[in-house]
Design an enzyme around this catalytic site. Structure first.
Site, short mmCIF file in Angstrom:
data_model
loop_
_atom_site.label_atom_id
_atom_site.label_comp_id
_atom_site.label_asym_id
_atom_site.label_seq_id
_atom_site.Cartn_x
_atom_site.Cartn_y
_atom_site.Cartn_z
N ASP A 1 64.12 46.74 36.91
CA ASP A 1 65.47 46.20 37.11
C ASP A 1 65.47 44.68 37.17
OD1 ASP A 1 65.54 49.11 38.36
OD2 ASP A 1 67.55 48.56 37.68
N GLY B 1 70.98 52.16 35.17
CA GLY B 1 69.83 51.80 34.34
C GLY B 1 69.99 50.36 33.88
#
Lengths: 375, 375
Positions: free
Chosen positions: B257, B84
């Protein structure tokens, strides 16, 4: 379609379940040749035996499931021992024949039609056998059911021939779910052009969508392609847009469970996303299906009933442990519910053309009616 | 974020791995409270200890992984013990601090930056700590790394506050992958508005895409939502278009991301498909991310390097057997290769807006530059 290697050849006795472990097997062009589902002549007890490859065990075990009676054949459709438009159709035809041999054709028809709601071939095949035999004898049902199966096989072979024209040499083909020979009596719909091309010596590479939740792409399409020696790669369902962007397949070919009169297509859940992605990247999107899958009584996709299945299919998966055992595991958060609709409907505007056994046609009402009604 | 029930409370000793079996657990608002990853002050050996929830074991086991050294922290990023955007960033910051304590900052920086190529926060955090301490002492690195983690937490909390404005009462929210508190130090990006809304007493229902191959939606997002008592349903990745058509979510929120200067977004593989589906159904598509995820040095998505991972991740899955054992199984055709790119790039034209800790902005270069450079 698979011809098993000598060491795996097996005399499939009529009343025994036969398990072949095929993990190390490369199916080759010698040995036994199989259909997905077939029916033997009535045995000493006077009943025909329906036999099928158990698709819940593939690709880990190659096992023939023998169904001696209507009830077990219906159960095999429901639990997806047999699945795929044409294979369900042939199995329904065989089940209907069993219903006549059990002397309860009306009850049988209702039972068969309650197994799975979406596949048109099931309803077509059941009605065909019912109408052929309701004023005759069980042997008429037997013959009619065999005809359904034979027509399915011939149609699929012809679809391969027509589809061949669409495939340049060195084709990169994307497919979704499994519309190979396991989904029909033989050859398949979406994969038939691939097999015809491959056997004709054309280079073809297949990208097989995994097709969660039941992963028929990763399990069955990949298994079929490996057996035929067709180079391929499994694509996770999330990898669709990346594949389109990076690989740019030449064409997409999928199967169909029901085609409405206007050209809307019910097929395995996820198909509509593939069609949308294909449009986004100007990749032709073909639906390969025998005309038996066309349902003129359904005017558009809105009228197609979509099956919801148990959500265990989404949250659990069966596979092989490192030491060779089959295990079923839950891989999601225990207690969290899941959605499991088995099909979605792709609108006609996303379909480039249909590949049928009577030729390649546009997704337009008049063309669909014409091809359906052609002799 | 989860506060464990009393019976599961556990004194997490600094050097022991602690396993709590949480299958029957409903995490409630009493007991211990956890961050996803944190760093303890230097111990008797003079080294800080990095500690994190082992996300490869969730949702089946709740285990704290202790990493005493740079190398093991890097390994934890690589094998996705921690994953994450924000959580990777904080972990990279902590690893950089460990590199200073091990007296090899340059080597450490190179090692950290070689773990995973796509997440912008990893590079941002590593550089931040490196520059804060390269002319100072290891304790400067320690403080800078703690600041990275704190800023991540505060930013996520603020994203929740801004996102709240977008959520009507009775919201139906679709999300992809896991951009919840497990993907950050706490709160999360995409799920932060959900948690803020839920705690404020608003009704909210979350549809969690499974997100194959690693199924972070079905494993982690579903687990987080269950812990918070947020009603939810897991959606197979193939069910996207059907969900859009049948349920019509009010909005989609996903994480990121890396965000390029022009607003193209690298996020978990499959995100682009969700964005395309949202456009097809006129559903707003929001990307929630702290401004640390914006990379002005990357002008567009074409310049973002996409990580390819082992294809075992696509063909195998780990889950729980009926009798409670964790097993890894292969569920695809053995021998068939698979594609496994970890991210895809969603073009800016499919993004409705970004939810950042500095407000909600349009996916336009000038707005992105302005929000990135705002103090």
């Amino acid at each position: 379609m698979p011809k098993l290697k000598d060491k795996h050849k097996h005399n499939f006795g009529q009343n025994q379940a036969c398990v072949i472990h095929i993990l190390d097997m490369r199916v080759e062009s010698q040995g036994a040749d199989f259909h997905t589902v077939w029916m033997n002549e009535p045995t000493s007890n006077g009943m025909p035996l329906v036999r099928m490859i158990d698709q819940n065990r593939l690709p880990f075990e190659f096992e023939i499931f023998n169904s001696p009676a209507l009830e077990t054949t219906c159960e095999a459709i429901k639990d997806m021992t047999v699945r795929g438009a044409g294979a369900i159709g042939a199995t329904a035809a065989f089940a209907m024949a069993q219903g006549f041999f059990e002397d309860r054709p009306d009850e049988a028809r209702a039972l068969i039609e309650s197994t799975r709601p979406t596949a048109q071939n099931l309803f077509y095949a059941t009605r065909f056998v019912y109408e052929a035999a309701i004023k005759g004898r069980p042997s008429d049902a037997y013959m009619a059911a065999q005809e359904v199966a034979l027509q399915d096989e011939l149609a699929c072979r012809q679809i391969g021939q027509y589809g061949l024209e669409l495939m340049p040499d060195n084709s990169k083909v994307l497919t979704h779910c499994n519309a190979g020979w396991l989904a029909f009596v033989d050859w398949g719909s979406a994969l038939s052009p691939v097999y015809v091309a491959h056997r004709a010596g054309k280079e073809v590479f297949v990208y097989a969508d995994m097709t969660a939740p039941r992963n028929q792409g990763g399990r069955l399409t990949a298994w079929e392609l490996a057996n035929e020696g067709v180079p391929h790669q499994i694509v996770p369902d999330t990898g669709l847009m990346d594949l389109m962007d990076e690989v740019r397949p030449d064409l997409v070919i999928v199967g169909a469970d029901r085609i409405a009169a206007n050209g809307d297509v019910a097929n395995k859940i996820g198909t509509r996303m593939v069609a949308l992605a294909a449009r986004e990247f100007d990749v032709p999107f073909y639906v390969a299906a025998p005309t038996s899958t066309i349902d003129l009584a359904t005017s558009s996709g809105k009228d197609i009933r979509i099956e919801s299945r148990s959500y265990d299919e989404v949250t659990h998966v069966t596979g092989l442990t490192e030491d060779g055992r089959l295990e079923t595991v839950q891989f999601t958060n225990p207690g969290s519910p899941a959605r499991n609709r088995a099909f979605d409907v792709t609108p006609n505007k996303l379909v480039t053309a249909f590949i049928t056994e009577r030729g390649i046609i546009r997704p337009r009402l008049e063309d669909i009616v014409a091809v359906k009604n052609a002799a």
